[in-house]
Scaffold this active site. Structure first.
Site, short mmCIF file in Angstrom:
data_model
loop_
_atom_site.label_atom_id
_atom_site.label_comp_id
_atom_site.label_asym_id
_atom_site.label_seq_id
_atom_site.Cartn_x
_atom_site.Cartn_y
_atom_site.Cartn_z
CB CYS A 31 -47.51 -50.75 -44.77
SG CYS A 31 -46.99 -49.04 -44.99
CB CYS A 48 -15.04 -42.27 1.98
SG CYS A 48 -16.57 -43.17 1.61
CB CYS A 70 -0.96 0.01 1.17
SG CYS A 70 -0.15 0.08 2.80
CB CYS A 91 -18.39 -39.95 3.18
SG CYS A 91 -17.35 -40.82 4.38
CB CYS A 113 -15.98 -45.53 4.42
SG CYS A 113 -15.91 -43.95 5.28
CB CYS A 155 -9.08 -51.47 -11.31
SG CYS A 155 -9.07 -51.64 -9.51
CB CYS A 162 -12.10 -50.65 -5.75
SG CYS A 162 -10.43 -51.00 -6.34
#
Length: 520
Positions: free
Chosen positions: A297, A214, A127, A219, A237, A257, A244
């Protein structure tokens, strides 16, 4: 009937071989079987669930350890740990191999003595105002002074940018001195202080290779994984969400995975839409746009600007069409029609596995909702109706937990089956046999649970011969048997169906393995 001896197969026969070698079916439990049992046998788990307070304690312990070992302040120790992803080992190695280089990189500089002005005031370089010495501050590692207001604005702006505030440097562009927690605690606004300390907690998880948040919505727990321990990546958890740890998808044992990622991408992939178009549409003979037949048709008319009219069956123009397309002509089977047939076959195969995957996924979600309802409302009603304390009705909760876990496993076995190489016939037959037996056992357990629950929840009053003990024995037996079937299924799939002998083939009408002859 003895529950320890009889195991049911889909054809109504029995077999004792699916039990453990000692014959005790109750010995086996999935590691991830009971979503609520996160505190049982902690010494056998390869992960730790951490609350925010747990993380704060770990941060404090690591800070004290580094501060003592390197003879630096706790502020400096925290800066070092953040720089090296909260790994004391990495801090040790870097510090003792090149202390000066580490100090320069982190900003732990040696501060020269601060010099005051002739008028007894200090200058704020932001300043451009002069202040009494007690109204300006500098970092512990440089002599650049700024007023409290400018410091607050600078810190607030950096905190708004996220985790980068933990490696904040002096406002002077030419200075590399670190702005540590001491400056933040001394000068920042209260809300900014809370955010800063929250970022320290977040950085411990997000910068670490051993901890993850998690993924369950809302959570606030983290899970720290011990790669040296035994077991897979499935963790549970404290919020009861199982996932995973490696890929943070919902627990998908026994599937790996990479296969889970492929399956989930395929479910969203536009390629599946292409297969659907090939299988269920035909191209306009004029403009080649795909057209789906929705009227009765066979006369078709393409949309503007094409307007071409043609026969759906033979794709010939409607003008002058004599309905001779009812005659089979092998030459009319074009390469495009062959490709359409192949696409339809591929789509039907995918649909077979996807429908069963989705059905078991929805069934598991419904079971989770039923379990929640039982725990929160129905258990008290059931206890009153059958005149038993809630502690003696734990077998009902255990059965629901087993159903939920088995539905999860069964869900992912259908993705496993989709990617099983079609050429490995023996493995495919063995997989479908194990999967089928497990699924039949699970359906028996699920039906028994739902029917019994409905029966005993609708009692008007308890009476001596209500059959609750027979129901308990039956439910316990089915729970145990189903658990064993799914143990065998999971073990076989995790081993890559290695027990299959490719020199043998399984009969389509029984489970007998036949030796392949030279003719076959």
């Amino acid at each position: 009937m003895d529950a320890d001896e009889d195991t049911y197969f889909s054809d109504g026969s029995y077999d004792e071989t699916v039990y453990s070698e000692n014959g005790d079916a109750a010995d086996y439990t999935f590691d991830e079987y009971n979503d609520r049992d996160v505190d049982a046998n902690p010494q056998e788990r390869n992960y730790t669930v951490l609350s925010e307070e747990d993380i704060k304690r770990r941060v404090d312990d690591l800070t004290s350890e580094i501060s003592t070992l390197l003879s630096v302040s706790r502020v400096a120790a925290c800066l070092l740990l953040y720089r090296y992803n909260w790994s004391p080992t990495n801090v040790h190695e870097a510090w003792f191999s090149d202390e000066e280089g580490v100090r320069e990189a982190v900003g732990l500089l040696e501060r020269p003595p601060r010099a005051g002005s002739d008028q007894g005031t200090m200058f704020c370089s932001i300043c451009l105002e002069s202040y009494p010495p007690d109204e300006v501050e500098s970092t512990a590692y440089c002599v650049h002074t700024y007023c409290v207001t400018c410091w607050q604005a600078y810190i607030s702006t950096s905190i708004a940018d996220g985790l980068g505030c933990l490696s904040l440097k002096c406002p002077d562009p030419s200075c590399n001195a670190a702005v540590g927690q001491d400056v933040v605690d001394l000068l920042a606004l209260e809300e900014d202080k809370r955010k800063y300390h929250r970022f320290i907690v977040r950085s411990y998880v997000e910068n670490s290779k051993k901890a993850k948040w998690c993924p369950a919505p809302g959570c606030e727990f983290a899970v720290q994984y011990d790669a040296s321990g035994e077991g897979g990546y499935d963790v549970t958890c404290l919020c009861s969400h199982s996932f995973c740890w490696n890929c943070t998808e919902e627990s998908h044992r026994p599937l790996d995975c990479d296969t889970v990622v492929k399956w989930m991408l395929k479910n969203k992939d536009e390629g599946s839409n292409t297969e659907w178009l090939l299988a269920n549409t035909k191209p306009c003979p004029s403009c080649k746009r795909p057209i789906e037949k929705i009227d009765g048709c066979m006369h078709m008319a393409c949309k503007p600007p094409c307007h071409f009219e043609f026969c759906w069956l033979c794709l010939g123009p409607s003008h002058g069409h004599t309905m001779t397309c009812n005659r089979y002509d092998e030459k009319d089977h074009t390469e495009e029609e062959t490709r359409r047939g192949m696409a339809k076959s591929i789509l039907e195969r995918y649909t077979h596995y996807y429908e069963r995957w989705a059905a078991n996924l929805n069934s598991r979600r419904k079971a989770i909702a039923d379990l929640h309802l039982m725990e929160t409302e129905q258990l008290k009603i059931l206890s009153k109706n059958v005149n038993l304390p809630e502690t003696q009705l734990k077998f009902v909760i255990d059965a629901w937990l087993q159903i939920i876990e088995c539905r999860r496993v069964l869900t992912w076995t259908y993705a496993y089956g989709y990617y099983l190489p079609e050429g490995e016939l023996a493995k495919k037959q063995f997989f479908e046999y194990l999967q089928g037996e497990a699924e039949v056992s699970l359906e028996r357990l699920h039906q028994c649970m739902e029917k019994g629950q409905k029966k005993y929840l609708n009692f008007n009053q308890a009476y001596p011969d209500c059959g609750i003990f027979e129901f308990r024995e039956e439910l316990l037996r089915l729970t145990s048997v189903t658990r064993i079937y799914f143990e065998n299924l999971v073990t076989a799939l995790e081993n890559g169906l290695s027990d299959v002998d490719e020199t043998r083939w399984m009969c389509d009408h029984c489970t007998h393995l036949n030796i392949k002859s030279a003719a076959t």
